[in-house]
Design a protein around this motif. Structure first.
Motif, PDB file in Angstrom:
ATOM      1  N   PRO A  19      78.676  11.320 -12.993  1.00  0.00           N
ATOM      2  CA  PRO A  19      77.710  11.182 -14.099  1.00  0.00           C
ATOM      3  C   PRO A  19      77.423   9.721 -14.402  1.00  0.00           C
ATOM      4  O   PRO A  19      78.342   8.911 -14.525  1.00  0.00           O
ATOM      5  N   ALA A  20      76.148   9.399 -14.527  1.00  0.00           N
ATOM      6  CA  ALA A  20      75.732   8.024 -14.825  1.00  0.00           C
ATOM      7  C   ALA A  20      75.191   7.907 -16.251  1.00  0.00           C
ATOM      8  O   ALA A  20      75.531   6.970 -16.979  1.00  0.00           O
ATOM      9  N   ILE A  21      74.337   8.853 -16.646  1.00  0.00           N
ATOM     10  CA  ILE A  21      73.665   8.792 -17.959  1.00  0.00           C
ATOM     11  C   ILE A  21      73.792  10.148 -18.631  1.00  0.00           C
ATOM     12  O   ILE A  21      73.563  11.190 -18.010  1.00  0.00           O
ATOM     13  N   ARG A  22      74.134  10.123 -19.925  1.00  0.00           N
ATOM     14  CA  ARG A  22      74.189  11.358 -20.710  1.00  0.00           C
ATOM     15  C   ARG A  22      73.294  11.197 -21.938  1.00  0.00           C
ATOM     16  O   ARG A  22      73.262  10.137 -22.561  1.00  0.00           O
ATOM     17  N   HIS A  23      72.583  12.293 -22.258  1.00  0.00           N
ATOM     18  CA  HIS A  23      71.688  12.254 -23.419  1.00  0.00           C
ATOM     19  C   HIS A  23      71.441  13.668 -23.913  1.00  0.00           C
ATOM     20  O   HIS A  23      70.888  14.496 -23.191  1.00  0.00           O
ATOM     21  N   ASN A  24      71.885  13.938 -25.138  1.00  0.00           N
ATOM     22  CA  ASN A  24      71.642  15.249 -25.761  1.00  0.00           C
ATOM     23  C   ASN A  24      72.025  16.418 -24.860  1.00  0.00           C
ATOM     24  O   ASN A  24      71.288  17.389 -24.723  1.00  0.00           O
ATOM     25  N   THR A  32      70.839  10.748  -8.559  1.00  0.00           N
ATOM     26  CA  THR A  32      69.526  10.974  -9.174  1.00  0.00           C
ATOM     27  C   THR A  32      68.944   9.667  -9.697  1.00  0.00           C
ATOM     28  O   THR A  32      67.730   9.429  -9.570  1.00  0.00           O
ATOM     29  N   VAL A  33      69.781   8.828 -10.305  1.00  0.00           N
ATOM     30  CA  VAL A  33      69.305   7.526 -10.783  1.00  0.00           C
ATOM     31  C   VAL A  33      68.684   6.741  -9.639  1.00  0.00           C
ATOM     32  O   VAL A  33      67.584   6.182  -9.756  1.00  0.00           O
ATOM     33  N   ASN A  34      69.374   6.716  -8.507  1.00  0.00           N
ATOM     34  CA  ASN A  34      68.894   5.933  -7.366  1.00  0.00           C
ATOM     35  C   ASN A  34      67.627   6.545  -6.768  1.00  0.00           C
ATOM     36  O   ASN A  34      66.623   5.855  -6.565  1.00  0.00           O
ATOM     37  N   GLU A  35      67.668   7.849  -6.525  1.00  0.00           N
ATOM     38  CA  GLU A  35      66.538   8.482  -5.840  1.00  0.00           C
ATOM     39  C   GLU A  35      65.290   8.521  -6.716  1.00  0.00           C
ATOM     40  O   GLU A  35      64.179   8.232  -6.254  1.00  0.00           O
ATOM     41  N   LEU A  36      65.455   8.880  -8.004  1.00  0.00           N
ATOM     42  CA  LEU A  36      64.279   8.940  -8.877  1.00  0.00           C
ATOM     43  C   LEU A  36      63.702   7.548  -9.114  1.00  0.00           C
ATOM     44  O   LEU A  36      62.473   7.382  -9.167  1.00  0.00           O
ATOM     45  N   SER A  37      64.552   6.528  -9.224  1.00  0.00           N
ATOM     46  CA  SER A  37      64.022   5.167  -9.403  1.00  0.00           C
ATOM     47  C   SER A  37      63.273   4.720  -8.155  1.00  0.00           C
ATOM     48  O   SER A  37      62.251   4.024  -8.247  1.00  0.00           O
ATOM     49  N   ASN A  38      63.747   5.129  -6.975  1.00  0.00           N
ATOM     50  CA  ASN A  38      63.018   4.820  -5.732  1.00  0.00           C
ATOM     51  C   ASN A  38      61.658   5.514  -5.725  1.00  0.00           C
ATOM     52  O   ASN A  38      60.642   4.925  -5.344  1.00  0.00           O
ATOM     53  N   GLN A  39      61.649   6.781  -6.120  1.00  0.00           N
ATOM     54  CA  GLN A  39      60.390   7.537  -6.129  1.00  0.00           C
ATOM     55  C   GLN A  39      59.401   6.964  -7.141  1.00  0.00           C
ATOM     56  O   GLN A  39      58.206   6.812  -6.852  1.00  0.00           O
ATOM     57  N   LEU A  40      59.907   6.622  -8.337  1.00  0.00           N
ATOM     58  CA  LEU A  40      59.022   6.047  -9.350  1.00  0.00           C
ATOM     59  C   LEU A  40      58.517   4.672  -8.919  1.00  0.00           C
ATOM     60  O   LEU A  40      57.366   4.311  -9.187  1.00  0.00           O
ATOM     61  N   ALA A  41      59.370   3.897  -8.260  1.00  0.00           N
ATOM     62  CA  ALA A  41      58.940   2.587  -7.769  1.00  0.00           C
ATOM     63  C   ALA A  41      57.796   2.735  -6.767  1.00  0.00           C
ATOM     64  O   ALA A  41      56.803   1.995  -6.819  1.00  0.00           O
ATOM     65  N   ARG A  42      57.931   3.689  -5.861  1.00  0.00           N
ATOM     66  CA  ARG A  42      56.861   3.914  -4.882  1.00  0.00           C
ATOM     67  C   ARG A  42      55.592   4.414  -5.576  1.00  0.00           C
ATOM     68  O   ARG A  42      54.469   4.072  -5.177  1.00  0.00           O
ATOM     69  N   TYR A  43      55.763   5.243  -6.599  1.00  0.00           N
ATOM     70  CA  TYR A  43      54.595   5.718  -7.348  1.00  0.00           C
ATOM     71  C   TYR A  43      53.890   4.543  -8.032  1.00  0.00           C
ATOM     72  O   TYR A  43      52.651   4.459  -8.004  1.00  0.00           O
TER      73      TYR A  43
END
Length: 862
Positions: A19-24, A32-43
């Motif tokens: 686990p990296a981030i917890r919220h509610n 997920t942090v790494n992959e989603l940040s890569n995807q958003l960067a490409r977007y």
């Protein structure tokens, strides 16, 4: 080459499933942090973002916010973090000053910036992200790339943007990782708005270390009790905050020792605060540093026996000098100005070369050529033990509740009023040791100020349009001239003493009940006023979140009722609070709110009545919802005979909102309206959103928007009516083949009703009510229909969930979205449910409707 994104990526590869981030209740792992940040960067790159571009980020706190910041870095850009609650004018100044390539924000804020800037909606980016490649790619930034731009208060009347390099950010993070120290077993709480530089430490330190980041919602941060509870419940081991924040936690009765390491910065730590905190934590660290030298530059572990609270020693790769006016080092023990050099020194201020040259100067003491140092404006001295003691400001810059404020910026904005000649801002400590900003105002014409209260409200209103709320003075003193010394400088010592109790309500009313008297006594102990009326709004008398917490603690001890601090917003006066406390039961005094199923831990849903005025028809559906799903009904105003129906939809919605806020001042909220109730719900959600409330759902049970033909000119009205006949014809053809018997029955009943209504209008029959209501209910329904007839439905940024009846015998202009598409700017989601308009809640259909509705309610709770 070390950059923040590569440090975090290394951790993501090493521990992908941790686990990296917890919220509610949500948990996001490192993969997920790494992959989603890569995807958003490409977007973002696909949207035209290039290395070196400045990109503004104005979103709410969430794991996606953190990942988005990382994505901007990976795209090679520099991010400008903005608090979405800042005035639009201030945000637009920053956007223009930083020449941003784009602003990334939420859909609801898109219209504010669409005309002038490229807007990227976070919701759209997240929706498109899965189609992007999730693999890593070579870093597009270097150590010398600007990581972020952060705006601080400026002395020229506008905020100034500080450009911070990756090298400075990495140096700070890696130094703090060693001392005070963080390990992969630690859990850090994120409490700070991203427009405040210490948020960068909270966001990135856990992620480069392999620890966990827990995100606290903005509303929780204002409540000391909530902060204490989340620290315990979430197993927080490292927590950062200003002295003001720590005092809010102490105010609620924090006594037990917690296994946390405290970082305290943003303003001076007093000895009293230090002694109270050090016995309640594992370690207490005093942290010092301006934004211009990357968050923290000097740190100190505070001990129980420390007689003097110093700021300690420099972090790694940081030089600190105490210099005189000739920029020469003073001898140890003498007072000079603190200058900071080393890797953390920022590039300078955007578009302010003269100010940059004044504050960022060549480090002539360093042995490394080309190094710069920053002129802090703080006085300090070196103690015999080698630690640095900070002695406060040289200039008139002040700090209040952790915020650094240039008083000149407030003065500049005050002087933009045509009737203000001069203005001066000071920091005043009242008799309760609370700090307040006080504005001394010299009018252009003293005689023209015939109504001081009106003038002050006007000035204050303009400030709120231009400045964050923490920069708007509480007290105002109107004076004839600013006193001067013989040398022409301002003589602050000759200013008249601020009168904090000068402006009270024009309609002062004393406490008349025992509860009001006790509440008045409590308020007087916390506000520097000698006269408080029961109708005075406490927040306008100087109540801040710290005082609010203290007042609520006293109320709980005296009355045995625990109220959240946000109650002061929904019940702002002594009279409001007294009525809440004196209620024998939570719902005893409600005019319209009905607890249909009040128990449960999920977000409550409020179901708004249709033109039938009551809620009997929804009982079957409500009984089929989850056991832990709270449901409240809103029946029609006026049913108890004590109130008249307001003349407008806006007023009706406002009254229902007042009832909802009495039941739950904090939220979040979910609403559903049946038929006519959908119109009221739309206006309620609009008003609540404009209050800044969190509305998660607006559902409509078969609410159809009718074209406002009564407002059309005759030529257009005639054209619409003729065109409608073609639509009705084809609708009848379709329906007669599907259900001919039911259609004939519907037409017979409907046409009979229309005929009798016509006879009633021309006076042949005295009264006709197709709903078979008593006369008084019929009168209420007429007033509601009249209010809607005069209501102008306008597009608004809200998503609408339509629960559309599958069977429909009457014609509607828009069969698909029931006419809501032009008005719900954030989209319409349609759910087809069994039955027709009246039968959809029947026992035979209730289970299916409840299951579909509950699924949507569960989504807003996830």
């Amino acid at each position: 080459m070390i950059t923040v994104d590569k440090l975090i990526e290394d951790r993501c590869v090493a521990t992908p499933l941790k686990p990296a981030i917890r919220h509610n209740g949500r948990v996001v792992n490192y993969q997920t942090v790494n992959e989603l940040s890569n995807q958003l960067a490409r977007y973002l790159i696909a949207q035209g973002i290039k290395p070196g571009d400045n990109v503004a980020v104005a979103v709410s706190r969430s794991p996606e916010m953190v990942i988005l910041l990382l994505a901007v870095i990976k795209a090679g850009a520099t991010y400008l973090p903005l608090d979405i609650k800042f005035p639009v004018g201030r945000i637009k100044y920053m956007l223009d000053d930083a020449a941003v390539k784009a602003i990334i924000t939420l859909k609801e804020y898109k219209p504010l910036y669409l005309d002038s800037y490229k807007v990227i909606c976070l919701e759209e980016a997240l929706k498109a992200a899965p189609s992007q490649d999730a693999s890593s790619f070579p870093t597009l930034v270097t150590e010398d790339t600007i990581a972020y731009i952060l705006y601080t208060s400026g002395s020229t009347g506008n905020p100034k943007g500080v450009e911070v390099k990756h090298s400075g950010l990495v140096n700070l993070l890696q130094s703090v990782q060693k001392e005070p120290g963080m390990t992969a077993d630690d859990v850090m709480l994120h409490t700070t708005t991203i427009s405040f530089d210490i948020a960068e430490l909270e966001v990135y330190l856990p992620l480069i270390t392999g620890g966990q980041l827990v995100i606290a919602d903005a509303e929780l941060v204002k409540d000391g009790r909530a902060l204490l509870e989340i620290a315990i419940a979430e197993g927080i081991t490292i927590m950062q905050g200003t002295p003001f924040m720590w005092r809010t936690m102490l105010e609620v009765g924090w006594l037990q020792r917690l296994p946390i390491k405290i970082f305290c910065g943003g303003e001076a730590m007093t000895k009293d605060l230090a002694q109270k905190l050090v016995v309640r934590c594992n370690e207490l660290w005093n942290m010092y540093g301006p934004t211009e030298t990357t968050i923290y530059s000097i740190i100190k572990k505070v001990g129980m026996d420390d007689e003097v609270i110093t700021i300690g020693h420099p972090i790694d790769n940081t030089d600190v000098y105490i210099l005189d006016e000739q920029l020469k080092p003073v001898i140890p023990g003498e007072v000079g100005e603190i200058y900071i050099g080393g890797d953390g020194v920022a590039v300078g201020y955007i578009n302010k070369p003269e100010l940059t040259e004044e504050r960022f100067i060549t480090d002539h003491i360093s042995t490394t050529p080309g190094k710069m140092m920053y002129k802090s404006g703080d006085l300090g001295k070196l103690l015999p033990n080698g630690e640095i003691l900070c002695l406060g400001r040289i200039d008139h810059q002040i700090k209040i509740r952790g915020y650094r404020i240039e008083t000149e910026e407030i003065e500049y904005q005050l002087k933009q009023n045509d009737d203000v000649k001069q203005a001066l801002i000071i920091l005043h400590k009242d008799t309760h040791d609370q700090l307040h900003l006080v504005a001394y105002v010299v009018p252009e014409d003293m005689d023209s100020i015939t109504d001081e209260a009106a003038a002050i409200n006007r000035w204050k209103g303009r400030l709120l349009e231009q400045l964050p709320e923490y920069m708007v003075p509480h007290a105002y003193m109107i004076i004839g001239a600013i006193p001067l010394m013989p040398n022409g400088k301002t003589d602050r010592g000759s200013l008249p003493e601020p009168v904090m109790n000068k402006y009270v309500s024009d309609e002062y009313q004393e406490a008349s009940t025992k509860t009001e008297q006790k509440l008045t006594e409590i308020a007087a102990q916390h506000i520097d006023v000698d006269k408080i009326g029961v109708n005075d709004k406490l927040c306008e008398l100087g109540i801040n979140s710290l005082l609010g917490v203290s007042i609520m603690v006293r109320i709980e001890k005296l009355f045995g009722k625990r109220l959240p601090i946000s109650t002061l917003l929904s019940h702002p006066t002594i009279k409001d609070l007294a009525s809440l406390i004196d209620e024998p039961g939570l719902h005893a005094q409600y005019k319209t709110l009905v607890p249909l199923k009040p128990g449960g831990k999920k977000i409550p849903v409020y179901i708004i009545h249709g033109i039938g005025l009551n809620l009997f028809n929804v009982n079957h559906m409500v009984s089929q919802l989850s056991a832990d799903q709270p449901v409240f009904g809103i029946q029609s105003i006026g049913l108890d005979g004590t109130m008249e129906v307001p003349a407008t939809m806006e007023e009706i919605a406002a009254f229902y909102i007042s009832e909802v806020l009495r039941n739950d001042p904090v939220g979040p909220y979910a609403f559903a309206g049946y038929s006519f109730g959908g119109y009221i719900g739309f206006e309620m959600v609009k008003q609540l959103k404009e209050m800044g409330k969190d509305v998660r759902l607006l559902a409509m049970f078969d609410t159809n928007v009718q074209l406002p033909t009564h407002r059309y000119p005759m030529s257009k009205k005639l054209g619409v009516k003729i065109g409608r006949q073609f639509g009705k014809f084809f609708h009848r053809i379709r329906t007669i083949f599907d259900e001919p018997v039911e259609l004939i029955k519907f037409l017979r009943v409907n046409n009979t009703a229309r005929f009798k209504i016509w006879l009633n209008k021309i006076g042949i029959i005295k009264h006709y009510d197709r709903e078979h209501m008593p006369d008084f209910m019929h009168a209420i329904a007429v007033k509601l229909n009249t209010a809607y007839y005069n209501y102008v439905l306008k597009p608004y940024h809200v998503k609408v969930d339509i629960y559309r009846a599958k069977r429909r015998f009457y014609y509607v202009d828009d069969r698909k979205t029931l006419g809501w598409k032009p008005y719900a700017l954030d989209g319409v989601q349609v759910h087809v449910v069994p039955g027709d308009h009246k039968e959809m809640f029947d026992e035979s259909n209730a289970k299916v409707l409840a299951d579909i509705f509950q699924k949507r309610l569960d989504e807003i709770n996830s």
